[in-house]
Design a protein around this motif. Structure first.
Motif, PDB file in Angstrom:
ATOM      1  N   UNK A 159       0.837  -1.200   0.000  1.00 19.17           N
ATOM      2  CA  UNK A 159       0.000   0.000   0.000  1.00 19.17           C
ATOM      3  C   UNK A 159       0.875   1.254   0.000  1.00 19.17           C
ATOM      4  N   UNK A 160       1.955   1.231   0.793  1.00 19.71           N
ATOM      5  CA  UNK A 160       2.855   2.389   0.842  1.00 19.71           C
ATOM      6  C   UNK A 160       3.517   2.586  -0.523  1.00 19.71           C
ATOM      7  N   UNK A 161       3.937   1.485  -1.140  1.00 15.72           N
ATOM      8  CA  UNK A 161       4.595   1.571  -2.450  1.00 15.72           C
ATOM      9  C   UNK A 161       3.644   2.188  -3.491  1.00 15.72           C
ATOM     10  N   UNK A 162       2.384   1.763  -3.462  1.00 14.79           N
ATOM     11  CA  UNK A 162       1.432   2.272  -4.447  1.00 14.79           C
ATOM     12  C   UNK A 162       1.036   3.713  -4.148  1.00 14.79           C
ATOM     13  N   UNK A 163       0.966   4.056  -2.881  1.00 14.86           N
ATOM     14  CA  UNK A 163       0.704   5.451  -2.522  1.00 14.86           C
ATOM     15  C   UNK A 163       1.843   6.330  -3.027  1.00 14.86           C
ATOM     16  N   UNK A 164       3.088   5.832  -2.863  1.00 17.47           N
ATOM     17  CA  UNK A 164       4.252   6.597  -3.306  1.00 17.47           C
ATOM     18  C   UNK A 164       4.271   6.765  -4.828  1.00 17.47           C
ATOM     19  N   UNK A 165       3.684   5.770  -5.541  1.00 15.85           N
ATOM     20  CA  UNK A 165       3.600   5.878  -7.005  1.00 15.85           C
ATOM     21  C   UNK A 165       2.763   7.111  -7.381  1.00 15.85           C
ATOM     22  N   UNK A 166       1.647   7.274  -6.680  1.00 23.14           N
ATOM     23  CA  UNK A 166       0.811   8.453  -6.949  1.00 23.14           C
ATOM     24  C   UNK A 166       1.538   9.731  -6.526  1.00 23.14           C
ATOM     25  N   UNK A 167       2.165   9.686  -5.351  1.00 23.31           N
ATOM     26  CA  UNK A 167       2.841  10.894  -4.850  1.00 23.31           C
ATOM     27  C   UNK A 167       3.938  11.347  -5.810  1.00 23.31           C
ATOM     28  N   UNK A 168       4.549  10.377  -6.543  1.00 21.04           N
ATOM     29  CA  UNK A 168       5.649  10.709  -7.460  1.00 21.04           C
ATOM     30  C   UNK A 168       5.147  11.164  -8.835  1.00 21.04           C
ATOM     31  N   UNK A 169       3.845  11.080  -9.068  1.00 23.23           N
ATOM     32  CA  UNK A 169       3.301  11.505 -10.363  1.00 23.23           C
ATOM     33  C   UNK A 169       3.426  13.028 -10.483  1.00 23.23           C
ATOM     34  N   UNK A 170       3.916  13.518 -11.623  1.00 29.03           N
ATOM     35  CA  UNK A 170       4.039  14.974 -11.768  1.00 29.03           C
ATOM     36  C   UNK A 170       2.678  15.667 -11.632  1.00 29.03           C
ATOM     37  N   UNK A 171       2.615  16.714 -10.812  1.00 29.13           N
ATOM     38  CA  UNK A 171       1.331  17.388 -10.562  1.00 29.13           C
ATOM     39  C   UNK A 171       0.709  17.892 -11.864  1.00 29.13           C
ATOM     40  N   UNK A 172       1.529  18.444 -12.759  1.00 32.67           N
ATOM     41  CA  UNK A 172       0.968  18.967 -14.015  1.00 32.67           C
ATOM     42  C   UNK A 172       0.384  17.835 -14.868  1.00 32.67           C
ATOM     43  N   UNK A 173       1.040  16.686 -14.872  1.00 39.08           N
ATOM     44  CA  UNK A 173       0.531  15.545 -15.634  1.00 39.08           C
ATOM     45  C   UNK A 173      -0.772  15.033 -15.052  1.00 39.08           C
ATOM     46  N   UNK A 174      -0.806  14.914 -13.728  1.00 38.92           N
ATOM     47  CA  UNK A 174      -2.024  14.421 -13.050  1.00 38.92           C
ATOM     48  C   UNK A 174      -3.173  15.396 -13.300  1.00 38.92           C
ATOM     49  N   UNK A 175      -2.904  16.691 -13.099  1.00 43.33           N
ATOM     50  CA  UNK A 175      -3.961  17.704 -13.248  1.00 43.33           C
ATOM     51  C   UNK A 175      -4.487  17.717 -14.683  1.00 43.33           C
ATOM     52  N   UNK A 176      -3.587  17.613 -15.637  1.00 41.80           N
ATOM     53  CA  UNK A 176      -4.004  17.684 -17.047  1.00 41.80           C
ATOM     54  C   UNK A 176      -4.839  16.470 -17.431  1.00 41.80           C
ATOM     55  N   UNK A 177      -4.591  15.332 -16.780  1.00 46.63           N
ATOM     56  CA  UNK A 177      -5.426  14.148 -17.034  1.00 46.63           C
ATOM     57  C   UNK A 177      -6.776  14.274 -16.316  1.00 46.63           C
ATOM     58  N   UNK A 178      -6.812  14.939 -15.144  1.00 52.31           N
ATOM     59  CA  UNK A 178      -8.112  15.229 -14.523  1.00 52.31           C
ATOM     60  C   UNK A 178      -8.968  16.038 -15.500  1.00 52.31           C
ATOM     61  N   UNK A 179      -8.328  16.936 -16.224  1.00 48.61           N
ATOM     62  CA  UNK A 179      -9.075  17.775 -17.179  1.00 48.61           C
ATOM     63  C   UNK A 179      -9.598  16.961 -18.367  1.00 48.61           C
ATOM     64  N   UNK A 180      -8.938  15.839 -18.692  1.00 46.83           N
ATOM     65  CA  UNK A 180      -9.495  14.923 -19.704  1.00 46.83           C
ATOM     66  C   UNK A 180     -10.853  14.415 -19.216  1.00 46.83           C
ATOM     67  N   UNK A 181     -10.876  14.032 -17.924  1.00 46.92           N
ATOM     68  CA  UNK A 181     -12.092  13.417 -17.368  1.00 46.92           C
ATOM     69  C   UNK A 181     -13.248  14.409 -17.252  1.00 46.92           C
ATOM     70  N   UNK A 182     -12.912  15.686 -17.036  1.00 44.30           N
ATOM     71  CA  UNK A 182     -13.951  16.670 -16.711  1.00 44.30           C
ATOM     72  C   UNK A 182     -15.050  16.723 -17.771  1.00 44.30           C
TER      73      UNK A 182
END
Ligand SMILES: O=C(O)CC1=CCC(=O)O1
Length: 258
Positions: A159-182
């Motif tokens: 669980x910690x490893x997978x949480x860290x995977x998300x934490x390491x995701x670039x914020x701009x990349x994550x945010x821009x993919x949220x905008x795909x979903x919107x």
């Protein structure tokens, strides 16, 4: 732009492309790689743009950017057509590909996903939050959506490893993919999909509950729908054996009829 990717299995075997969810990377498919290779497939996993080791162009992104990236990856690897399995955001990419480049998609598996996620303002707010505050808080929230509490309790290190995977995701990349979903609505074009399709939902997926999968399965002609018990949003990881069996069964059937 070249996506970060890893290939396993023989060069001349039928190709399966695996596409990750929002906030994960190609490691989310680790449980599926060996079984798929043992069943005679070449597995190509990639990081969606803005995730893992792939480039992070400035957003917002659109689903056709994500689909176009996969077509460029296949072109670069000399793959004319492939099976495609995607989870959540990866499944949305798969829907776009099967609707817009049907000659490139032999078989389709859509896991824990939606053709019309809805909640526009929630996605825009989440994008704004990670751009302002970074990924740490989002990573804790993701883990709670990805897995049932019982799984997290039984697998603390993973669980910690997978949480860290998300934490390491670039914020701009994550945010821009949220905008795909919107603003995403792939329901109308899903009706034209001809690839043999398996849709799998997790019974305990509160992010994209089984109703989303059911709608896809009702929309794509001939699609089959399965709901897996004790699986939250990252169902292919939490119930890896069941998801893997379903994926392999579907893809082997397509190879047998080809
Ligand atoms: O992170 C979530 O809330 C659920 C999700 C939607 C698209 C995706 O890939 O994950």
């Amino acid at each position: 732009m070249e996506l970060n990717h890893v290939a396993d299995g023989p060069d001349d075997a039928p190709v399966v492309v695996l596409s990750n969810s929002l906030g994960s990377d190609l490691r989310m498919w680790e449980p599926q790689v060996k079984p798929l290779v043992e069943h005679g497939f070449r597995v190509i996993r990639y990081d969606t743009r803005g995730h893992g080791g792939s480039p992070v162009p400035p957003g917002p992104y659109r689903v056709d950017d994500l689909g176009g990236d996969v077509l460029a990856l296949l072109d670069g690897l000399g793959v004319a057509s492939a099976h495609f399995a995607g989870l959540s955001l990866g499944g949305m990419t798969g829907l776009w590909l099967a609707a817009n480049a049907p000659e490139r998609v032999r078989g389709l598996v859509l896991c824990c996903t939606s053709a019309r996620p809805g909640n526009r303002q929630m996605w825009l707010d989440r994008a704004a939050k990670v751009r302002a505050d970074g990924m740490a808080e989002i990573a804790d929230g993701s883990l709670g959506r990805w897995f049932t509490p019982a799984w997290v309790e039984a697998h603390p290190a993973e669980a910690v490893r997978l949480r860290d995977m998300t934490a390491a995701t670039p914020a701009e990349g994550y945010a821009s993919c949220c905008e795909v979903l919107a603003d995403l609505d792939l329901v109308p074009e899903s009706a034209g999909i001809t690839a043999p399709t398996l849709v799998i939902s997790g019974a305990d997926d509160h992010a994209l509950p089984p109703g989303h999968g059911e709608l896809i399965a009702r929309t794509i002609p001939g699609a089959r729908f399965e709901v897996v018990a004790q699986a939250a949003h990252l169902g292919s990881y939490e119930q890896a054996e069941t998801f893997t069996e379903l994926i392999i069964g579907h893809l082997k059937t397509q190879e047998a009829v080809a």
